[in-house]
Scaffold this motif. Sequence first.
Motif, PDB file in Angstrom:
ATOM      1  N   ASP A  22       1.161  -0.926  -0.174  1.00 56.75           N
ATOM      2  CA  ASP A  22      -0.197   0.314   0.291  1.00 56.75           C
ATOM      3  C   ASP A  22       1.138   0.921  -0.099  1.00 56.75           C
ATOM      4  O   ASP A  22       0.682   2.435  -1.123  1.00 56.75           O
ATOM      5  N   ASP A  23       1.766   1.324   0.562  1.00 57.61           N
ATOM      6  CA  ASP A  23       2.903   2.296   0.977  1.00 57.61           C
ATOM      7  C   ASP A  23       3.694   3.150  -0.497  1.00 57.61           C
ATOM      8  O   ASP A  23       4.426   3.696  -0.911  1.00 57.61           O
ATOM      9  N   GLY A  24       3.324   1.854  -1.765  1.00 61.86           N
ATOM     10  CA  GLY A  24       4.336   1.773  -2.803  1.00 61.86           C
ATOM     11  C   GLY A  24       5.283   0.574  -2.692  1.00 61.86           C
ATOM     12  O   GLY A  24       6.381   1.336  -3.674  1.00 61.86           O
ATOM     13  N   SER A  25       5.742   0.484  -2.004  1.00 59.46           N
ATOM     14  CA  SER A  25       6.800  -0.407  -1.635  1.00 59.46           C
ATOM     15  C   SER A  25       7.054  -1.362  -2.489  1.00 59.46           C
ATOM     16  O   SER A  25       6.008  -1.902  -2.351  1.00 59.46           O
TER      17      SER A  25
END
Length: 60
Positions: A22-25
């Motif tokens: 979800d945080d793009g990582s």
Amino acid sequence: QAFGRFVQNIPAPLGIGKITLDDGSQVSGFLCEPYALGNAREITALGGWRNYLSVKRNDK
């Protein structure tokens, strides 16, 4: 070598690949081939696999 042995023992339709959080990582994690999802039940709302198993046990 250990990773190779681990991956070799993962049964189809599972595999290892990059997953975007979800945080793009991105991290390495388990993937499932799309063909195996035909009759799959959506369990996201249950909060995870353990909750799904608990609900499934109580449905019997």
